[in-house]
Motif scaffolding. Structure first.
Motif, mmCIF file in Angstrom:
data_model
loop_
_atom_site.group_PDB
_atom_site.id
_atom_site.type_symbol
_atom_site.label_atom_id
_atom_site.label_comp_id
_atom_site.label_asym_id
_atom_site.label_seq_id
_atom_site.Cartn_x
_atom_site.Cartn_y
_atom_site.Cartn_z
ATOM 1 N N MET A 88 13.464 13.620 -4.704
ATOM 2 C CA MET A 88 12.426 13.444 -3.684
ATOM 3 C C MET A 88 11.915 12.002 -3.680
ATOM 4 O O MET A 88 11.564 11.466 -4.722
ATOM 5 C CB MET A 88 11.267 14.390 -3.987
ATOM 6 C CG MET A 88 10.220 14.404 -2.929
ATOM 7 S SD MET A 88 8.712 15.199 -3.524
ATOM 8 C CE MET A 88 7.983 13.903 -4.461
ATOM 9 N N GLN A 89 11.914 11.431 -2.513
ATOM 10 C CA GLN A 89 11.577 10.010 -2.403
ATOM 11 C C GLN A 89 10.230 9.818 -1.705
ATOM 12 O O GLN A 89 9.946 10.472 -0.716
ATOM 13 C CB GLN A 89 12.696 9.315 -1.606
ATOM 14 C CG GLN A 89 12.458 7.846 -1.378
ATOM 15 C CD GLN A 89 13.579 7.233 -0.541
ATOM 16 O OE1 GLN A 89 14.758 7.322 -0.895
ATOM 17 N NE2 GLN A 89 13.210 6.628 0.562
ATOM 18 N N VAL A 90 9.427 8.922 -2.265
ATOM 19 C CA VAL A 90 8.142 8.593 -1.633
ATOM 20 C C VAL A 90 8.157 7.122 -1.240
ATOM 21 O O VAL A 90 8.290 6.244 -2.094
ATOM 22 C CB VAL A 90 6.955 8.855 -2.590
ATOM 23 C CG1 VAL A 90 5.639 8.614 -1.861
ATOM 24 C CG2 VAL A 90 7.000 10.260 -3.145
ATOM 25 N N GLN A 91 8.072 6.900 0.053
ATOM 26 C CA GLN A 91 8.020 5.529 0.546
ATOM 27 C C GLN A 91 6.553 5.148 0.746
ATOM 28 O O GLN A 91 5.828 5.829 1.479
ATOM 29 C CB GLN A 91 8.780 5.427 1.873
ATOM 30 C CG GLN A 91 8.782 4.027 2.442
ATOM 31 C CD GLN A 91 9.188 3.994 3.916
ATOM 32 O OE1 GLN A 91 9.283 5.032 4.571
ATOM 33 N NE2 GLN A 91 9.417 2.804 4.420
ATOM 34 N N ILE A 92 6.133 4.080 0.070
ATOM 35 C CA ILE A 92 4.721 3.684 0.147
ATOM 36 C C ILE A 92 4.614 2.359 0.894
ATOM 37 O O ILE A 92 5.310 1.401 0.570
ATOM 38 C CB ILE A 92 4.107 3.541 -1.265
ATOM 39 C CG1 ILE A 92 4.298 4.863 -2.013
ATOM 40 C CG2 ILE A 92 2.631 3.186 -1.194
ATOM 41 C CD1 ILE A 92 4.727 4.692 -3.419
ATOM 42 N N MET A 93 3.737 2.332 1.909
ATOM 43 C CA MET A 93 3.528 1.107 2.685
ATOM 44 C C MET A 93 2.128 0.581 2.418
ATOM 45 O O MET A 93 1.156 1.341 2.472
ATOM 46 C CB MET A 93 3.691 1.405 4.181
ATOM 47 C CG MET A 93 5.049 2.009 4.517
ATOM 48 S SD MET A 93 5.044 2.766 6.146
ATOM 49 C CE MET A 93 5.072 1.285 7.136
ATOM 50 N N PHE A 94 2.036 -0.712 2.131
ATOM 51 C CA PHE A 94 0.733 -1.334 1.877
ATOM 52 C C PHE A 94 0.355 -2.214 3.064
ATOM 53 O O PHE A 94 1.182 -2.980 3.552
ATOM 54 C CB PHE A 94 0.792 -2.192 0.611
ATOM 55 C CG PHE A 94 1.230 -1.433 -0.603
ATOM 56 C CD1 PHE A 94 0.355 -0.591 -1.267
ATOM 57 C CD2 PHE A 94 2.533 -1.573 -1.086
ATOM 58 C CE1 PHE A 94 0.773 0.109 -2.390
ATOM 59 C CE2 PHE A 94 2.949 -0.877 -2.200
ATOM 60 C CZ PHE A 94 2.073 -0.024 -2.863
ATOM 61 N N PHE A 95 -0.893 -2.097 3.494
ATOM 62 C CA PHE A 95 -1.350 -2.879 4.645
ATOM 63 C C PHE A 95 -2.384 -3.915 4.226
ATOM 64 O O PHE A 95 -3.022 -3.793 3.180
ATOM 65 C CB PHE A 95 -1.945 -1.951 5.708
ATOM 66 C CG PHE A 95 -0.891 -1.167 6.438
ATOM 67 C CD1 PHE A 95 -0.367 -1.616 7.642
ATOM 68 C CD2 PHE A 95 -0.398 0.021 5.903
ATOM 69 C CE1 PHE A 95 0.623 -0.907 8.305
ATOM 70 C CE2 PHE A 95 0.582 0.739 6.555
ATOM 71 C CZ PHE A 95 1.103 0.273 7.760
ATOM 72 N N GLY A 96 -2.550 -4.907 5.100
ATOM 73 C CA GLY A 96 -3.620 -5.899 4.944
ATOM 74 C C GLY A 96 -3.585 -6.578 3.595
ATOM 75 O O GLY A 96 -2.515 -6.872 3.038
ATOM 76 N N GLN A 97 -4.786 -6.798 3.060
ATOM 77 C CA GLN A 97 -4.908 -7.568 1.820
ATOM 78 C C GLN A 97 -4.395 -6.805 0.600
ATOM 79 O O GLN A 97 -4.318 -7.373 -0.481
ATOM 80 C CB GLN A 97 -6.354 -8.043 1.616
ATOM 81 C CG GLN A 97 -7.399 -6.955 1.500
ATOM 82 C CD GLN A 97 -7.974 -6.548 2.857
ATOM 83 O OE1 GLN A 97 -7.329 -6.657 3.887
ATOM 84 N NE2 GLN A 97 -9.205 -6.054 2.843
ATOM 85 N N LEU A 98 -4.040 -5.521 0.770
ATOM 86 C CA LEU A 98 -3.458 -4.784 -0.365
ATOM 87 C C LEU A 98 -2.137 -5.427 -0.794
ATOM 88 O O LEU A 98 -1.759 -5.346 -1.970
ATOM 89 C CB LEU A 98 -3.213 -3.312 -0.004
ATOM 90 C CG LEU A 98 -4.445 -2.476 0.333
ATOM 91 C CD1 LEU A 98 -4.038 -1.030 0.591
ATOM 92 C CD2 LEU A 98 -5.491 -2.537 -0.769
ATOM 93 N N THR A 99 -1.444 -6.078 0.139
ATOM 94 C CA THR A 99 -0.174 -6.730 -0.238
ATOM 95 C C THR A 99 -0.419 -7.921 -1.153
ATOM 96 O O THR A 99 0.489 -8.341 -1.865
ATOM 97 C CB THR A 99 0.615 -7.188 1.007
ATOM 98 O OG1 THR A 99 -0.209 -8.063 1.768
ATOM 99 C CG2 THR A 99 1.040 -6.022 1.863
ATOM 100 N N ASP A 100 -1.659 -8.480 -1.152
ATOM 101 C CA ASP A 100 -1.977 -9.534 -2.126
ATOM 102 C C ASP A 100 -1.911 -8.979 -3.543
ATOM 103 O O ASP A 100 -1.565 -9.672 -4.487
ATOM 104 C CB ASP A 100 -3.398 -10.076 -1.896
ATOM 105 C CG ASP A 100 -3.476 -10.935 -0.655
ATOM 106 O OD1 ASP A 100 -2.427 -11.162 -0.023
ATOM 107 O OD2 ASP A 100 -4.594 -11.373 -0.322
#
Lengths: 77, 370
Positions: free
Chosen positions: A1-13
């Motif tokens: 089972m795969q979980v794809q996690i996307m980070f937005f905005g300043q979370l990518t910092d």
């Protein structure tokens, strides 16, 4: 089972990447613990969570391949 | 103005069969308030005025500065130092003299918000801080007004239409369903600190105007109970459904009195509001209904026996906040910094139900003062 996690905005910092794939995570609490271990600063930050493009609050079970989005609040105008 | 000339002005949009004369009449009959004539507000206002919204309100207390001009497209160098709302009103009046423009050259706060918002059907939030965003959201919920929300950070934007019931979404979502509580004040940078590319608020502000026109005319699918994010660097849009959270309702002031009493600045962690100075502390420390808490870690010195208190280290408070019955809670540490963090934690946990203070300058200040 795969979980794809996307980070937005300043979370990518914090994460240094807009996307991450994890495997065999049973629920969103475990997911958050795992992410907070990988990126301790994430634990001090507020963000909303969407699972398969629906916002959630509290613990949700992850079954099958899942997309998770982590969104910080934006205040700019 | 004659019907003929009016039709000429709007001819290109009236000829859209989805909009037509009927849609144009709806735009003319509508009242839209734009809070913040900044990066989001300027483009939104230009298109709303151009489209013939019959009554437009503009709220802003700020003055135009040179660093605004790369994104606040209503203004020019001749406007520097002048009121944004008054200048915006003049400029839009020249763009479209057939509409009514109402200028509120003041800061929107909880003493005037309900009165100002009440005169409009749809509110656009183009503000630049969380205190205003929570205030506007809560006021829209109380007054049952549709809120068109846009927000930006660096290269990314968020867009939604809140508090508008529809067949698809009978119970409308609002901002607190997405973000129940504001972030700590050091968590999120504003445009000044983080920077913003000028085009981004242009895109998001224009989309806010588009959502407004769709809601008024009933065409298309406005972002009801949905949030759209846009990344200007890779041109990716991401959309999600907003689920109405059962606990959200209890977080919003229940009526106009509690709304007016709610301290939005305090709620959004403008820290100085927690601080209790040493003299005031001495005055209230023996009150009946007070709980004084040492939030230093185990074993920290000096030990204090000058007043009754309990000991809960900040590290424990971060894990779990115990029940405290006292109406007033005063937190202290060595210098007053950690107790501020503790005050934030407690205030988020207890909301408005307790008075929460952090002893300014901490035990160091107390011993000096003695």
């Amino acid at each position: 089972m795969q979980v794809q996690i996307m980070f937005f905005g300043q979370l990518t910092d914090i994460t240094g990447t807009p996307e991450l794939i994890l495997y065999d995570i049973p629920d969103t609490d475990t997911l958050q613990e795992t992410l907070h271990q990988l990126y301790p600063a994430l634990a001090q930050t507020k963000y909303a969570i969407a699972m398969n493009k629906k916002t959630i609050q509290g613990k949700s079970i992850l079954s099958g391949d899942t997309t998770i989005a982590l969104l910080p609040p934006f205040s700019g105008g | 103005m004659s019907k003929l000339a009016e039709n000429e002005r709007y001819q290109r949009q009236i000829s859209l069969k989805e909009l037509g004369e009927n849609g144009q009449q709806k735009l003319k009959n509508s009242k839209v308030l734009v809070v913040g004539a900044g990066g989001l507000g300027c483009p939104a206002l230009l298109y709303l005025a151009g489209a013939g919204i019959g009554h437009i309100g503009i709220v802003d207390f700020d003055l135009v500065s040179l660093s605004n001009l790369h994104r606040q497209v209503l203004f020019s160098v001749h406007d520097i130092g002048l009121s944004k709302s008054l200048r915006a009103g003049d400029i839009l009046g020249k763009l479209n003299p057939d509409i009514e423009i109402e200028v509120f050259n003041q800061k929107l706060d909880n003493s005037n918000a309900l009165e100002i918002l009440a005169g409009f059907d749809i509110i656009l939030d183009g503000t630049d801080n969380f205190a205003s965003r929570y205030l506007i959201n809560d006021a829209c919920v109380l007054l049952n007004k549709t809120l068109v929300y846009g927000a930006i950070s660096r290269f990314e934007g968020q867009l939604a239409v809140f508090n508008k019931a529809s067949i698809r979404a009978e119970i409308p979502a609002n901002y607190r369903d997405l973000f129940p509580l504001p972030p700590a004040d050091n968590e999120v940078l504003n445009c000044e600190e983080a920077g913003v590319i000028g085009v981004l608020p242009g895109i998001i502000g224009t989309m806010m105007a588009n959502e407004t026109i769709k809601v008024i005319t009933g065409i298309g699918e406005p972002l009801l109970n949905r949030l759209l994010t846009y990344n200007s660097l890779n041109n990716r849009f991401f959309e999600m459904d907003l689920v109405v959270m059962p606990e959200t309702k209890s977080m919003i002031p229940a009526n106009s009195d509690s709304f007016k009493a709610f301290n939005y600045h305090w709620f959004c962690n403008i820290n100085s509001n927690f601080e209790l100075n040493q003299d005031d502390f001495e005055r209230i420390m023996n009150d009946q209904d007070i709980q004084i808490v040492d939030v230093r870690e185990q074993g920290e010195k000096p030990l204090i026996d000058d007043f009754k208190h309990i000991h809960i280290p900040l590290s424990h408070l971060k894990e779990q906040i115990p029940d405290m019955d006292a109406q007033t809670i005063v937190l202290f540490c060595q210098s007053g910094k950690r107790s501020l963090s503790a005050a934030e934690l407690l205030s988020k946990h207890y909301g408005q139900s307790r008075k929460i203070y952090s002893l300014k300058d901490g035990i160091a200040g107390w011993q000096k003062n003695k």
